[in-house]
Write a protein that holds these residues in place. Sequence first.
Motif, PDB file in Angstrom:
ATOM      1  N   TYR A 131       0.677  -1.258  -0.020  1.00 44.30           N
ATOM      2  CA  TYR A 131       0.014   0.213  -0.001  1.00 44.30           C
ATOM      3  C   TYR A 131       0.940   1.324   0.125  1.00 44.30           C
ATOM      4  N   GLU A 132       0.584   2.262  -1.015  1.00 41.02           N
ATOM      5  CA  GLU A 132       1.044   3.592  -1.171  1.00 41.02           C
ATOM      6  C   GLU A 132       0.202   4.615  -1.143  1.00 41.02           C
ATOM      7  N   PRO A 133       0.053   5.620  -0.253  1.00 37.79           N
ATOM      8  CA  PRO A 133      -0.998   6.311  -0.548  1.00 37.79           C
ATOM      9  C   PRO A 133      -0.962   7.322  -1.532  1.00 37.79           C
ATOM     10  N   GLY A 134      -1.920   7.426  -2.374  1.00 39.12           N
ATOM     11  CA  GLY A 134      -1.969   8.042  -3.582  1.00 39.12           C
ATOM     12  C   GLY A 134      -1.724   7.410  -4.879  1.00 39.12           C
ATOM     13  N   MET A 135      -0.948   6.258  -4.649  1.00 39.70           N
ATOM     14  CA  MET A 135      -0.613   5.549  -6.202  1.00 39.70           C
ATOM     15  C   MET A 135      -1.568   5.116  -6.721  1.00 39.70           C
ATOM     16  N   HIS A 136      -2.560   4.574  -6.264  1.00 34.75           N
ATOM     17  CA  HIS A 136      -3.611   3.663  -6.876  1.00 34.75           C
ATOM     18  C   HIS A 136      -4.721   3.628  -5.915  1.00 34.75           C
ATOM     19  N   HIS A 137      -6.019   3.288  -6.463  1.00 35.93           N
ATOM     20  CA  HIS A 137      -7.214   3.012  -5.434  1.00 35.93           C
ATOM     21  C   HIS A 137      -6.917   1.652  -4.969  1.00 35.93           C
ATOM     22  N   PRO A 138      -7.357   1.203  -3.595  1.00 32.59           N
ATOM     23  CA  PRO A 138      -7.216  -0.004  -3.117  1.00 32.59           C
ATOM     24  C   PRO A 138      -7.591  -1.084  -3.622  1.00 32.59           C
ATOM     25  N   ILE A 139      -7.009  -2.317  -3.677  1.00 28.12           N
ATOM     26  CA  ILE A 139      -7.621  -3.219  -4.530  1.00 28.12           C
ATOM     27  C   ILE A 139      -8.321  -4.371  -3.850  1.00 28.12           C
ATOM     28  N   ARG A 140      -9.488  -4.473  -4.250  1.00 28.94           N
ATOM     29  CA  ARG A 140     -10.398  -5.574  -3.801  1.00 28.94           C
ATOM     30  C   ARG A 140     -10.253  -6.952  -3.771  1.00 28.94           C
ATOM     31  N   TYR A 141     -10.891  -7.546  -2.887  1.00 33.34           N
ATOM     32  CA  TYR A 141     -10.500  -9.120  -3.177  1.00 33.34           C
ATOM     33  C   TYR A 141     -11.215  -9.750  -4.451  1.00 33.34           C
ATOM     34  N   HIS A 142     -12.278  -8.836  -4.709  1.00 34.50           N
ATOM     35  CA  HIS A 142     -12.924  -9.339  -6.068  1.00 34.50           C
ATOM     36  C   HIS A 142     -11.685  -9.327  -7.239  1.00 34.50           C
ATOM     37  N   GLU A 143     -10.911  -8.173  -7.327  1.00 39.32           N
ATOM     38  CA  GLU A 143      -9.972  -8.225  -8.250  1.00 39.32           C
ATOM     39  C   GLU A 143      -8.779  -9.287  -8.235  1.00 39.32           C
ATOM     40  N   LEU A 144      -8.479  -9.164  -6.814  1.00 39.89           N
ATOM     41  CA  LEU A 144      -7.288 -10.205  -6.558  1.00 39.89           C
ATOM     42  C   LEU A 144      -7.671 -11.775  -6.797  1.00 39.89           C
ATOM     43  N   GLY A 145      -9.109 -11.949  -6.584  1.00 37.00           N
ATOM     44  CA  GLY A 145      -9.607 -13.237  -6.950  1.00 37.00           C
ATOM     45  C   GLY A 145      -9.558 -13.718  -8.397  1.00 37.00           C
ATOM     46  N   ARG A 146      -9.952 -12.580  -9.082  1.00 35.11           N
ATOM     47  CA  ARG A 146     -10.085 -12.643 -10.571  1.00 35.11           C
ATOM     48  C   ARG A 146      -8.557 -13.080 -11.066  1.00 35.11           C
ATOM     49  N   ILE A 147      -7.553 -12.338 -10.324  1.00 34.41           N
ATOM     50  CA  ILE A 147      -6.313 -12.419 -11.059  1.00 34.41           C
ATOM     51  C   ILE A 147      -5.727 -13.971 -10.677  1.00 34.41           C
ATOM     52  N   VAL A 148      -5.911 -14.330  -9.439  1.00 40.66           N
ATOM     53  CA  VAL A 148      -5.752 -15.760  -9.000  1.00 40.66           C
ATOM     54  C   VAL A 148      -6.307 -16.700 -10.087  1.00 40.66           C
ATOM     55  N   GLU A 149      -7.700 -16.467 -10.143  1.00 41.36           N
ATOM     56  CA  GLU A 149      -8.373 -17.499 -10.856  1.00 41.36           C
ATOM     57  C   GLU A 149      -7.965 -17.410 -12.402  1.00 41.36           C
ATOM     58  N   GLY A 150      -7.551 -16.276 -12.999  1.00 43.17           N
ATOM     59  CA  GLY A 150      -7.090 -16.140 -14.372  1.00 43.17           C
ATOM     60  C   GLY A 150      -5.727 -16.964 -14.328  1.00 43.17           C
ATOM     61  N   ILE A 151      -5.092 -16.881 -13.577  1.00 41.74           N
ATOM     62  CA  ILE A 151      -3.655 -17.617 -13.537  1.00 41.74           C
ATOM     63  C   ILE A 151      -3.778 -19.060 -13.510  1.00 41.74           C
ATOM     64  N   PHE A 152      -4.780 -19.586 -12.625  1.00 42.69           N
ATOM     65  CA  PHE A 152      -4.914 -21.091 -12.463  1.00 42.69           C
ATOM     66  C   PHE A 152      -5.384 -21.683 -13.352  1.00 42.69           C
ATOM     67  N   ARG A 153      -6.543 -20.854 -14.111  1.00 40.30           N
ATOM     68  CA  ARG A 153      -7.176 -21.490 -15.354  1.00 40.30           C
ATOM     69  C   ARG A 153      -6.464 -21.703 -16.415  1.00 40.30           C
ATOM     70  N   SER A 154      -5.278 -20.615 -16.685  1.00 44.76           N
ATOM     71  CA  SER A 154      -4.690 -20.484 -17.598  1.00 44.76           C
ATOM     72  C   SER A 154      -3.500 -21.833 -17.405  1.00 44.76           C
ATOM     73  N   LEU A 155      -3.003 -21.852 -16.243  1.00 42.81           N
ATOM     74  CA  LEU A 155      -1.990 -23.154 -15.884  1.00 42.81           C
ATOM     75  C   LEU A 155      -2.951 -24.361 -16.238  1.00 42.81           C
TER      76      LEU A 155
END
Length: 564
Positions: free
Chosen positions: A331-355
């Motif tokens: 976390y770095e203030p002002g860098m980007h909006h906070p990441i939600r678990y929804h977005e993190l879950g989509r990233i992990v899901e995409g990686i594992f479904r590609s694998l």
Amino acid sequence: MGVLSNRTSGKFSLLDPLVKIVITWNRNVCYFCYIFGILGFVSLAYESVSSGVYISENALLPGLVHGQFNSESVAREFLTSIQEEASRYPNGMPYAWIAAQFQQLGLDVGTQDFVLRYNIGPKTNYTGRNVYGILRARRHSSRESVVLAAPYRPPNSVFTPTNGGIALMLAFAKAFRSASYWAKDIIFLVTEHEHLGMEAWLEAYHRVSPAAGLVDSGDLKERAGSIQAAINLEIPEGRASYIDVKIEGLNGQLPNLDLVNLAHRLCRRERVQSTFKKRVDPYDGTSLEGFLENLETMLSMMSSQATGVPTGNHGFFHRFGIEAITLAGYYEPGMHHPIRYHELGRIVEGIFRSLNNLQERFHQSFFFYLLSGTNRYISIGVYMIPFSIMAAPLLLRAVSIWFDLVQSHNAQKDLTSLNYDQVCGIIILCHVFGSCLFLLPSTAAKLGLSYFEFETDESVYYGFILASVIIAMLLMFPVKRIDARAIRCIAHLEMATLMFATALQNISLATFQAFIVTPLFLGTGTASSRKGVFFKRLIVLLAHPVKEPHAGSSLGVQAKQSVS
């Protein structure tokens, strides 16, 4: 060398003009190659020299995976529960709670107890436990698997807690436990004691025992198929504004570039800021400012890779031929909006479904590379050129020393006056001293604890000082006069061979080694004045390894005093 020289005639029969040029201009050519190699290596960070990343393995299909993860609330419930459990174990891990959650999700649950036997200094045993669950694939017979891991860090740990990664792991397992498209088993692993727990689990999974017997890994009751890839999560329990992808493994090993590119591409698809070495790619890579940012990123990667220490638990998978990376949230203030678990879950899901789409191990993309950003890489075929130029002076210097040695002995018409037996004896003796120094830490720690009650670090430090003094005293004993040029020639050749061999595995370590060692070797030889002798001895003294821990301890004492 016999092709270039003729001992019977006392002259160089074929390349006499070239020999004179090599001997006369050798030092200038060597320094020119050294400086030109450094400039060439720095220029690798320029965008026109590096290449844009791409995915070579078409079977990954990262753009065709439609995300289905929608368990934001579930992940937050798991996070609240694990925080409550963690408060009950401020210095430990809630094994029972994690195992119970895996069991409620219908996974095959297993635990592993391991012991570390610390044999340097006072013999101490450290114990730990890992908990894991296996989601069996419905479309396969447990021949292949992928790993989703997360280290557990108690509230009193000096590291940032990773409860967010464990909560995301449990939510991911709950969301996709009933999916029918999994062709590989998924292993959900929670490790204790950082790197130690991961190393113990991998050794037990592959039934490998350490040679020194330091870690008693035990055995695993539950197993899956051959591990193809692994993702390690270091997601904090608080907010995170960007994801940093860590890739450096044990002894500088790197994962296949396709896996790294896959993670960055899926982060961009979910509009999540991804970084490398906690640095954002410059807006204009062709500008001077962009070049300096890329250079700083590349040097940061090289500095961490050269140490040989993994930047995350993923680094121990590389030892077993498993491609793995770490996704760390910061976390770095002002860098980007906070990441939600929804977005993190989509990233992990995409990686594992590609694998999940992979039909074979990663093999098409690069395993040896340098990164100057998330979207630029330098392959081994590019960075080996400036490195070779930087290290070439050692070979050129060795050839020049040999030519000079042969010419001087030919002038006396007696090349046999060179005592080869004594030269080889000195070289072997140096290697024996080096082997003794390699074994010194454990011996010094035991002696320091037994006779002087020193701490381990103090015993090792004073042991190296004593060894340096003994070696310096041995050099004062008179020996039969020999031509030192033969020893210098062999030393140059051996050092060049070691550096080029190291570059094939860890280019960063070899580059820093060439940057430091090459000028030291070029400065060896007979000095023509007392000032020259004093300057060379001063340089060698400053490069002595014992000076480094002394400087580090001095800085540590100053830091403690400033803090107090």
